[in-house]
Design an enzyme around this catalytic site. Structure first.
Site, mmCIF file in Angstrom:
data_model
loop_
_atom_site.group_PDB
_atom_site.id
_atom_site.type_symbol
_atom_site.label_atom_id
_atom_site.label_comp_id
_atom_site.label_asym_id
_atom_site.label_seq_id
_atom_site.Cartn_x
_atom_site.Cartn_y
_atom_site.Cartn_z
ATOM 1 N N ASP A 137 0.670 -0.982 -0.066
ATOM 2 C CA ASP A 137 0.631 0.460 0.100
ATOM 3 C C ASP A 137 0.711 0.962 -0.215
ATOM 4 O O ASP A 137 0.371 2.503 0.207
ATOM 5 C CB ASP A 137 -1.131 -0.242 0.888
ATOM 6 C CG ASP A 137 -0.349 -0.082 3.170
ATOM 7 O OD1 ASP A 137 0.844 -0.088 2.171
ATOM 8 O OD2 ASP A 137 -0.682 0.009 3.912
ATOM 9 N N GLU A 154 3.762 1.736 2.328
ATOM 10 C CA GLU A 154 4.031 2.734 3.075
ATOM 11 C C GLU A 154 5.442 1.970 3.108
ATOM 12 O O GLU A 154 5.982 1.170 3.204
ATOM 13 C CB GLU A 154 2.702 2.045 4.452
ATOM 14 C CG GLU A 154 1.412 2.644 5.011
ATOM 15 C CD GLU A 154 1.046 2.717 6.257
ATOM 16 O OE1 GLU A 154 1.211 1.702 6.923
ATOM 17 O OE2 GLU A 154 -0.184 2.926 5.762
ATOM 18 N N GLN A 163 8.725 28.035 -3.614
ATOM 19 C CA GLN A 163 7.402 28.311 -3.453
ATOM 20 C C GLN A 163 7.628 28.734 -2.235
ATOM 21 O O GLN A 163 7.465 28.232 -1.095
ATOM 22 C CB GLN A 163 6.585 27.247 -2.808
ATOM 23 C CG GLN A 163 6.434 26.404 -4.847
ATOM 24 C CD GLN A 163 5.583 25.425 -3.780
ATOM 25 O OE1 GLN A 163 4.632 24.507 -3.725
ATOM 26 N NE2 GLN A 163 5.757 23.956 -4.909
ATOM 27 N N HIS A 208 17.569 27.303 -3.182
ATOM 28 C CA HIS A 208 17.030 28.183 -4.075
ATOM 29 C C HIS A 208 16.065 29.224 -3.623
ATOM 30 O O HIS A 208 15.622 29.928 -3.206
ATOM 31 C CB HIS A 208 15.421 27.934 -4.937
ATOM 32 C CG HIS A 208 14.983 28.360 -5.912
ATOM 33 N ND1 HIS A 208 15.770 28.650 -7.297
ATOM 34 C CD2 HIS A 208 14.256 29.913 -6.317
ATOM 35 C CE1 HIS A 208 15.357 30.097 -7.638
ATOM 36 N NE2 HIS A 208 14.503 30.534 -7.411
ATOM 37 N N LYS A 212 13.854 36.835 -17.298
ATOM 38 C CA LYS A 212 12.766 35.318 -17.617
ATOM 39 C C LYS A 212 11.539 36.008 -17.053
ATOM 40 O O LYS A 212 11.426 36.607 -15.796
ATOM 41 C CB LYS A 212 13.226 34.055 -17.219
ATOM 42 C CG LYS A 212 12.130 33.545 -17.178
ATOM 43 C CD LYS A 212 12.876 31.825 -16.661
ATOM 44 C CE LYS A 212 13.135 31.267 -14.717
ATOM 45 N NZ LYS A 212 13.140 29.919 -14.662
ATOM 46 N N SER A 268 14.166 22.031 -14.431
ATOM 47 C CA SER A 268 12.927 21.175 -13.919
ATOM 48 C C SER A 268 12.274 20.522 -15.527
ATOM 49 O O SER A 268 12.165 19.256 -15.454
ATOM 50 C CB SER A 268 12.147 22.080 -12.841
ATOM 51 O OG SER A 268 10.894 21.332 -13.191
ATOM 52 N N THR A 269 11.492 21.370 -15.412
ATOM 53 C CA THR A 269 10.893 20.868 -16.851
ATOM 54 C C THR A 269 11.660 21.082 -18.087
ATOM 55 O O THR A 269 11.975 20.103 -19.369
ATOM 56 C CB THR A 269 9.514 22.015 -17.290
ATOM 57 O OG1 THR A 269 9.806 23.055 -17.458
ATOM 58 C CG2 THR A 269 8.642 22.171 -15.992
ATOM 59 N N GLY A 270 13.152 22.072 -17.957
ATOM 60 C CA GLY A 270 13.739 22.938 -19.209
ATOM 61 C C GLY A 270 13.593 23.738 -19.873
ATOM 62 O O GLY A 270 14.292 23.539 -21.170
HETATM 63 C C1 R5P Z 1 14.127 29.633 -11.249
HETATM 64 O O1 R5P Z 1 14.019 30.228 -10.408
HETATM 65 C C2 R5P Z 1 15.197 28.329 -11.326
HETATM 66 O O2 R5P Z 1 16.342 29.132 -11.030
HETATM 67 C C3 R5P Z 1 15.045 27.671 -12.603
HETATM 68 O O3 R5P Z 1 15.381 28.448 -13.533
HETATM 69 C C4 R5P Z 1 13.720 26.941 -13.004
HETATM 70 O O4 R5P Z 1 13.721 26.123 -11.932
HETATM 71 C C5 R5P Z 1 14.532 25.859 -14.517
HETATM 72 O O5 R5P Z 1 12.926 24.962 -14.382
HETATM 73 P P1 R5P Z 1 12.884 24.388 -15.711
HETATM 74 O O6 R5P Z 1 13.355 23.400 -16.154
HETATM 75 O O7 R5P Z 1 11.142 23.873 -15.247
HETATM 76 O O8 R5P Z 1 12.031 25.580 -16.644
#
Ligand code: R5P
Length: 290
Positions: free
Chosen positions: A36, A38, A94, A126, A190, A221-223
């Site tokens: 499950d 855990e 966040q 961050h 950005k 993260s997402t790039g």
């Molecule tokens: C944002 O403030 C960070 O420094 C990175 O630029 C950001 O988290 C990159 O995220 P992603 O790859 O999703 O664009």
């Protein structure tokens, strides 16, 4: 003080390296996942009063419960001081309520960890609207910056390079990396409107023609951030575009999308276990632990 060291989940290999360097006794941890989801946790030896618990917090929602259970077990076994060694510290982006009703997760996560460990050691959390970890953590925190490591790597591997930081926050590390590597750099502006909706305007960089362009960021993260920059660089005729980050949070799909956008290689520090790992942080991390 004598210290025991424990590695949690995919940080176990790093814990072994740190144990070999320090001579600290590594305690094997047995984690079983029930059907499950855990956890059952079991330490296979008795820890010292002082423990370094190594756990990088990428995929934090999966890891945090195991981490808290292990802290509970350590206290039951008489441990007095737990240092959480977390090369990547989650939930730091966040750091403010961006919309009415939104939670400041950085603070809630800090409250949670501060209640279970006595000290924290991390690399490049961050820090943006939160200037230092102690603003939200109530325990002593050691914050290491990987820019010198990245700078040395760039100096030793990329002779004719120019660096790009994709946003204002990146200037703090990109300027240092560029200084060490004696390379020119530029910082972009950005605007982010959503996970995949990122807007950056790359100025004319034709003065850099013939150079390797290295996009440098604290995390991927997402790039999307780097893709938006790479597409414009490609349109300007650049052919050798690469990326270097501290924390590689991206999955295989994001890696494929970055390749498609013209980024030929993505390299990272091993703060997060990832196929792109190229810069070893183990010795560097020790500076914050001893
Ligand atoms: C944002 O403030 C960070 O420094 C990175 O630029 C950001 O988290 C990159 O995220 P992603 O790859 O999703 O664009």
């Amino acid at each position: 003080m004598t210290t025991s060291i424990i590695g949690l989940l995919d940080s176990d290999e790093l814990a072994t390296t740190l144990a070999n360097s320090t001579g600290w006794h590594k305690i094997p941890l047995n984690l079983h996942r029930f059907p499950d989801g855990e956890w059952r946790i079991r330490l296979l030896d008795k820890p010292q009063k002082n423990v370094a618990l190594v756990c990088s917090l990428d995929h934090p929602n999966d890891k945090i419960v195991a981490l808290i259970l292990v802290c509970g077990l350590l206290r039951d076994m008489g441990v007095e001081h737990i240092t959480l060694v977390t090369p990547y510290l989650a939930y730091m982006r966040q750091d403010v309520a961006f919309n009415p009703g939104e939670g400041v997760s950085a603070r809630y996560f800090a409250n949670l960890l501060s209640a279970h460990v006595d000290k924290l050691v991390t690399i490049d959390p961050h820090l943006h609207r939160i200037a230092e970890l102690e603003e939200v953590y109530t325990i002593p925190c050691v914050t290491l910056h990987a820019a010198p490591l990245l700078g040395a790597w760039v100096r030793d591997h990329l002779p004719n390079v120019a660096l790009i930081g994709p946003d204002g926050e990146s200037e703090q590390w990109v300027s240092e990396v560029a200084g060490i590597a004696s390379a020119p750099y530029a910082i972009m502006e950005k605007k982010r409107f959503g996970d995949q909706d990122v807007r950056i305007e790359v100025p004319d960089l034709s003065a850099w023609k013939g150079r390797t362009i290295l996009l440098v960021d604290d995390m991927i993260s997402t790039g999307r951030t780097l893709i938006v920059v790479a597409e414009q660089l490609r349109a300007q005729g650049f052919t050798d575009i690469r990326a270097l980050c501290v924390h590689a949070l991206h999955d295989d799909d994001a890696a494929a999308r970055m390749k498609e956008a013209g980024i030929s290689a993505v390299l990272s520090c091993n703060t997060v276990v990832h196929p792109s790992n190229a810069v070893d942080i183990a010795d560097f991390l020790l500076q914050g632990m001893t």
